[in-house]
Design an enzyme around this catalytic site. Structure first.
Site, PDB file in Angstrom:
ATOM      1  CB  CYS A 141      44.976 -36.146  29.082  1.00  0.00           C
ATOM      2  SG  CYS A 141      43.999 -35.865  27.593  1.00  0.00           S
ATOM      3  CB  CYS A 144      45.891 -33.629  26.485  1.00  0.00           C
ATOM      4  SG  CYS A 144      44.204 -33.990  26.979  1.00  0.00           S
ATOM      5  CG  ASP A 145      49.642 -33.717  28.101  1.00  0.00           C
ATOM      6  OD1 ASP A 145      49.412 -32.645  27.512  1.00  0.00           O
ATOM      7  OD2 ASP A 145      49.365 -33.911  29.294  1.00  0.00           O
TER       8      ASP A 145
HETATM    9  C1  LIG Z   1      46.882 -32.653  32.693  1.00  0.00           C
HETATM   10  C2  LIG Z   1      45.767 -32.425  31.690  1.00  0.00           C
HETATM   11  C3  LIG Z   1      46.094 -31.927  30.452  1.00  0.00           C
HETATM   12  C4  LIG Z   1      45.077 -31.710  29.523  1.00  0.00           C
HETATM   13  N1  LIG Z   1      45.417 -31.217  28.300  1.00  0.00           N
HETATM   14  C5  LIG Z   1      44.459 -30.983  27.388  1.00  0.00           C
HETATM   15  C6  LIG Z   1      44.778 -30.476  26.099  1.00  0.00           C
HETATM   16  O1  LIG Z   1      45.956 -30.234  25.788  1.00  0.00           O
HETATM   17  N2  LIG Z   1      43.753 -30.262  25.240  1.00  0.00           N
HETATM   18  C7  LIG Z   1      42.443 -30.531  25.558  1.00  0.00           C
HETATM   19  O2  LIG Z   1      41.561 -30.296  24.734  1.00  0.00           O
HETATM   20  N3  LIG Z   1      42.113 -31.027  26.761  1.00  0.00           N
HETATM   21  C8  LIG Z   1      43.077 -31.264  27.677  1.00  0.00           C
HETATM   22  N4  LIG Z   1      42.751 -31.788  28.899  1.00  0.00           N
HETATM   23  C9  LIG Z   1      41.337 -32.106  29.170  1.00  0.00           C
HETATM   24  C10 LIG Z   1      40.600 -30.812  29.506  1.00  0.00           C
HETATM   25  O3  LIG Z   1      41.295 -30.131  30.524  1.00  0.00           O
HETATM   26  C11 LIG Z   1      39.173 -31.119  29.960  1.00  0.00           C
HETATM   27  O4  LIG Z   1      38.501 -31.871  28.968  1.00  0.00           O
HETATM   28  C12 LIG Z   1      38.407 -29.816  30.180  1.00  0.00           C
HETATM   29  O5  LIG Z   1      39.084 -28.981  31.097  1.00  0.00           O
HETATM   30  C13 LIG Z   1      36.995 -30.082  30.702  1.00  0.00           C
HETATM   31  O6  LIG Z   1      36.399 -28.845  30.898  1.00  0.00           O
HETATM   32  P1  LIG Z   1      35.155 -28.639  31.860  1.00  0.00           P
HETATM   33  O7  LIG Z   1      34.788 -27.212  31.708  1.00  0.00           O
HETATM   34  O8  LIG Z   1      34.131 -29.663  31.580  1.00  0.00           O
HETATM   35  O9  LIG Z   1      35.643 -28.940  33.339  1.00  0.00           O
HETATM   36  P2  LIG Z   1      36.972 -28.697  34.177  1.00  0.00           P
HETATM   37  O10 LIG Z   1      38.077 -28.112  33.384  1.00  0.00           O
HETATM   38  O11 LIG Z   1      37.192 -29.988  34.877  1.00  0.00           O
HETATM   39  O12 LIG Z   1      36.501 -27.600  35.238  1.00  0.00           O
HETATM   40  C14 LIG Z   1      35.593 -27.902  36.236  1.00  0.00           C
HETATM   41  C15 LIG Z   1      35.338 -26.642  37.036  1.00  0.00           C
HETATM   42  O13 LIG Z   1      34.275 -26.895  37.965  1.00  0.00           O
HETATM   43  C16 LIG Z   1      34.620 -26.312  39.203  1.00  0.00           C
HETATM   44  N5  LIG Z   1      33.837 -26.979  40.245  1.00  0.00           N
HETATM   45  C17 LIG Z   1      33.819 -28.294  40.593  1.00  0.00           C
HETATM   46  N6  LIG Z   1      32.964 -28.502  41.611  1.00  0.00           N
HETATM   47  C18 LIG Z   1      32.401 -27.293  41.895  1.00  0.00           C
HETATM   48  C19 LIG Z   1      31.465 -26.836  42.845  1.00  0.00           C
HETATM   49  N7  LIG Z   1      30.895 -27.673  43.733  1.00  0.00           N
HETATM   50  N8  LIG Z   1      31.139 -25.518  42.878  1.00  0.00           N
HETATM   51  C20 LIG Z   1      31.686 -24.650  41.990  1.00  0.00           C
HETATM   52  N9  LIG Z   1      32.584 -25.029  41.056  1.00  0.00           N
HETATM   53  C21 LIG Z   1      32.953 -26.328  41.019  1.00  0.00           C
HETATM   54  C22 LIG Z   1      36.120 -26.459  39.307  1.00  0.00           C
HETATM   55  O14 LIG Z   1      36.652 -25.537  40.244  1.00  0.00           O
HETATM   56  C23 LIG Z   1      36.515 -26.139  37.863  1.00  0.00           C
HETATM   57  O15 LIG Z   1      36.633 -24.759  37.690  1.00  0.00           O
HETATM   58  C24 LIG Z   1      43.718 -31.999  29.849  1.00  0.00           C
HETATM   59  C25 LIG Z   1      43.415 -32.486  31.126  1.00  0.00           C
HETATM   60  C26 LIG Z   1      44.420 -32.693  32.049  1.00  0.00           C
HETATM   61  C27 LIG Z   1      44.066 -33.201  33.423  1.00  0.00           C
END
Ligand SMILES: Cc1cc2nc3c(=O)[nH]c(=O)nc-3n(C[C@H](O)[C@H](O)[C@H](O)COP(=O)(O)OP(=O)(O)OC[C@H]3O[C@@H](n4cnc5c(N)ncnc54)[C@H](O)[C@@H]3O)c2cc1C
Length: 315
Positions: A141, A144-145
């Site tokens: 990302c 992000c980084d």
């Molecule tokens: C390395 C990295 C660094 C990042 N740094 C930043 C940053 O500095 N700032 C920023 O704003 N964004 C950052 N991001 C992006 C950010 O992490 C994502 O945009 C954000 O986490 C998305 O949130 P979400 O809640 O949609 O899903 P996610 O964070 O992807 O969470 C998905 C959840 O769903 C759960 N899940 C999946 N399938 C199932 C299932 N079948 N049953 C039950 N649970 C399930 C998983 O266990 C998880 O808990 C970064 C991403 C990465 C990979």
């Protein structure tokens, strides 16, 4: 399969920023939400140490610590956070219908509303040195980084629009960006390719793949090879940005919910409504454009409000 069945008002699937924000709002609206965290409790942010761009943390924070804060806030209002994976869904097509969901292939939850926050998973190359250095200079990302690599030299891996976007974004803050493209052409749109070509501190190396990311605890370089000539070279860089795509975590919803050609859930207009009544989607699982914690949290809030209004209209 056991016959345990539990009836609840609001089920939240996933424990990233979208899930916890939905939980905070749903709990405060007295929907008594139950959340299943999935295997990655806290979501994608638990794979990064520094989060500098989430509002409310003037000194930045650690991804895992931030997700623990969100969990505590959701639990403070009564969210029932449970570790477990949703393995099957049987959603009703009727307004007011009961949605049946299976947890860990055994327990059945019957819910009046479901908020899907299962996120997306960044794709990586899969080589050992890359996996070992995720968080130590390897990232998926740039938004992000990228900031942590300002004034430094980095490589970006990928050939599509996202790779072109990330490479030109990084070129604005880094000294030099090298874009590594596996084939002899880019898949990105002509407009994006044009932008890449116009960027002075951005060099594209075609037919080039990473053999090894160099460095013990932090990235110090990459050894790449030309997949036509076999010639190897070491590029001294401090950051490796993998931009080869994301996979939305939507396998269990295939054939049930509307999704686009890449598997992202489709929501209606400016809402979080899916094609089925009482089923809502928030966060990266329905957003391939922004993919940030703050946008995921924003749509998590929207989903809880949409669920609350949906349930209110049924009463
Ligand atoms: C390395 C990295 C660094 C990042 N740094 C930043 C940053 O500095 N700032 C920023 O704003 N964004 C950052 N991001 C992006 C950010 O992490 C994502 O945009 C954000 O986490 C998305 O949130 P979400 O809640 O949609 O899903 P996610 O964070 O992807 O969470 C998905 C959840 O769903 C759960 N899940 C999946 N399938 C199932 C299932 N079948 N049953 C039950 N649970 C399930 C998983 O266990 C998880 O808990 C970064 C991403 C990465 C990979």
């Amino acid at each position: 399969m056991s016959n345990t069945i539990e009836r609840i008002k609001c089920l939240i699937i996933g424990s990233g920023p979208a899930g916890y924000t939905a939980a905070i709002y749903a709990a405060r609206a007295d929907l008594k939400p139950v959340m299943y965290t999935g295997m990655q409790m806290g979501g994608q942010l638990t794979t990064t140490t520094e989060v500098d761009n989430f509002p409310g943390y003037p000194k930045g924070t650690d991804g895992t610590a931030m997700m623990e804060d969100l969990k505590n806030q959701a639990e403070r209002f009564g969210t029932d956070v449970r570790f477990g994976l949703i393995t099957n869904v049987d959603f009703s097509k009727e307004v007011g219908g009961i949605h049946k969901v299976t947890v860990d292939e055994s327990k059945i939850i019957e819910a009046n509303s479901v908020i899907i926050c299962t996120g997306a998973t960044a794709k990586y190359l899969g080589i050992e040195s890359e996996q070992r250095l995720i968080g130590g200079g390897v990232s998926a990302c740039a938004t992000c980084d990228g900031f942590f690599y300002r004034g430094q030299d980095v490589v970006v891996v990928g050939a599509g629009d996202t790779a072109a976007e990330e490479a030109t974004y990084l070129a604005n803050i880094c000294k030099k960006v090298t874009l590594l493209v596996r084939k002899d052409y880019m898949r990105a749109s002509k407009a994006m390719q044009h932008r890449v070509a116009k960027t002075k501190n951005l060099e594209v190396k075609f037919n080039t793949e990473i053999e090894e990311v160099l460095g013990e605890n932090v990235v110090e370089g990459v050894r790449v090879f030309n997949n036509i000539t076999g010639v190897k070279e070491v590029i001294d860089i401090t950051g490796v940005f993998i931009a080869i795509g994301h996979k939305p975590n939507t396998d269990i919803f295939k054939g049930v919910l509307d999704m686009d050609e890449t598997g992202y859930l489709i929501t209606k207009g400016k809402s979080t409504k899916t094609n089925l009544p009482g089923v809502f989607a928030a966060g990266d699982v329905q957003d391939k454009e922004y993919r940030q914690a703050v946008t995921a949290a924003g749509t998590g809030c929207m989903a809880a409000l949409d669920a609350e209004r949906y349930l209110g209209a049924l009463d």
